[in-house]
Design an enzyme around this catalytic site. Structure first.
Site, mmCIF file in Angstrom:
data_model
loop_
_atom_site.group_PDB
_atom_site.id
_atom_site.type_symbol
_atom_site.label_atom_id
_atom_site.label_comp_id
_atom_site.label_asym_id
_atom_site.label_seq_id
_atom_site.Cartn_x
_atom_site.Cartn_y
_atom_site.Cartn_z
ATOM 1 N N ARG A 1 20.322 -8.162 39.525
ATOM 2 C CA ARG A 1 20.520 -9.264 40.482
ATOM 3 C C ARG A 1 19.334 -9.271 41.440
ATOM 4 O O ARG A 1 18.915 -8.223 41.939
ATOM 5 C CB ARG A 1 21.816 -9.111 41.267
ATOM 6 C CG ARG A 1 21.894 -10.137 42.410
ATOM 7 C CD ARG A 1 23.232 -10.223 43.049
ATOM 8 N NE ARG A 1 24.188 -10.882 42.170
ATOM 9 C CZ ARG A 1 25.375 -11.329 42.575
ATOM 10 N NH1 ARG A 1 25.746 -11.196 43.832
ATOM 11 N NH2 ARG A 1 26.208 -11.913 41.737
ATOM 12 N N LYS B 1 9.544 2.232 50.512
ATOM 13 C CA LYS B 1 8.233 2.875 50.713
ATOM 14 C C LYS B 1 7.144 2.059 50.039
ATOM 15 O O LYS B 1 6.013 2.521 49.902
ATOM 16 C CB LYS B 1 8.251 4.281 50.114
ATOM 17 C CG LYS B 1 9.290 5.209 50.703
ATOM 18 C CD LYS B 1 9.261 6.549 49.945
ATOM 19 C CE LYS B 1 10.516 7.340 50.179
ATOM 20 N NZ LYS B 1 10.687 8.414 49.165
#
Ligand code: CP
Length: 334
Positions: A104, A82
């Site tokens: 990561r 979003k």
């Protein structure tokens, strides 16, 4: 707060401290019930913006075996979709009460950024081409398990060095532990400059294969480039792949490692299950113990109350000679 963002900040004794601590957790992992209460009450979140099988599950297993609570962030189902920023995402999760982020990301440097936005410990689970410190620690741990030490060992890292965070971290760890490292790759798969890299370079695997103690195959990282850096994968395999004929030329004592995931038929052109000296499965197993050591060091570490019977294993560098650090004797300093 301590972090593990890369290998650069670790000297030989800090690296060996992690490997020694991993020995204790490897013993825990061999028990019928491989779980200890060392990090009870702590929360570890996996913040992975890039795909992973080994690193994410290994860290989550490590955290659970130390009795920490775990949270998993999946970018595909998160509010990043979003438009929520990385910083807002980190600060939102941190507000829930988190002791460590394992991060990561495809962009180099993101774990460093994250460490500036939270009071939690941050562990680099792989950032771009840059660093993958726990992979390098588990690789060194695996090689040390095979030979007793990396001192003087001849290690070849073969393949896509250019895009490899594993190669960058491995070179640093292996050479700090006294190994001699040769990079084997076509010029297009080497970094633009090797200035400051304490390595030799060889143009083909055939040139070095008979002298090796350790053959470390790297994955061709096709997701990190749109350029044609090798003429064809078949030609790559012809010069740099581990074929059955090349495997037969490895010294009898040599071991073979790969960080995974493997491209079968490309860099791994032999059945790894039939490969003499393969430590690829051992790397995965050892990864849990090494990540337990890292989590323990960062979250309990030198501040741990070692007189607490729940604190199973002392911190890096604090194992007194002649004691059994895994003994669970109430009230006894381990
Ligand atoms: N070696 C490694 O980092 O594997 P994953 O991408 O599956 O975590």
């Amino acid at each position: 707060m301590k972090h593990l963002l890369g290998i650069a900040g670790l000297d030989r004794s800090a690296i060996e401290g992690y490997l020694d601590l991993a020995d204790h957790f490897a013993e825990v992992n061999r028990r019928a019930i491989p779980k200890v209460p060392a990090l009870r009450g702590k929360t570890v979140v996996s913040l992975f913006f890039e795909d992973s099988t080994r690193t994410r599950l290994s860290f989550e297993t490590a955290a659970k075996r130390l009795s920490a609570d775990t949270m998993t962030f999946s970018v595909g189902t998160s509010s990043v979709n979003k438009g929520e920023s990385l910083r807002d995402t980190v600060e939102t999760i941190a507000a829930m009460g988190v002791d460590a982020f394992v991060v990561r990301h495809k962009s180099s440097g993101v774990p460093w950024q994250v460490s500036g936005w939270t009071n939690a410990a941050v562990i680099n689970g792989g950032d771009g081409w840059h660093q993958h410190p726990t992979q390098a620690l588990l690789d060194a741990y695996t090689i040390r398990g095979a030979f007793g030490s990396l001192e003087g060992r001849r290690i070849a890292l073969v393949g896509d060095i250019r895009h490899s965070r594993v190669a960058r971290s491995d070179v640093d760890v292996f050479t700090k532990l006294g190994a001699h490292v040769t990079l084997v790759a076509p010029p297009t798969l080497l970094p633009p400059s090797l200035e400051g890299w304490p390595v030799d370079v060889a143009p083909s695997l055939d040139e070095v294969i008979e002298e090796l103690d350790v053959l470390y195959l790297l994955r061709m990282q096709r997701e990190r480039t749109n350029e044609a850096l090798v003429p064809t994968l078949r030609e790559y395999t012809d010069r740099f792949g581990l074929t059955a004929a090349r495997a037969a030329r490895l010294p009898e004592h040599a071991v073979v490692l790969h960080p995974g995931p493997m491209n079968r038929g490309v860099e791994m052109a032999v059945d790894p299950d039939e490969l003499r000296g393969s430590l690829i499965t051992a790397q995965v197993t050892n990864g849990v113990a090494v990540r337990m050591a890292v989590l323990y060091d960062l979250l309990a570490g030198r501040d741990a109350d070692l007189t607490d019977p729940d604190a199973l294993v002392p911190a890096v560098g604090s194992v007194p000679t002649g004691t059994d650090p895994t003994a669970r004797t109430s009230g006894r300093q381990a």
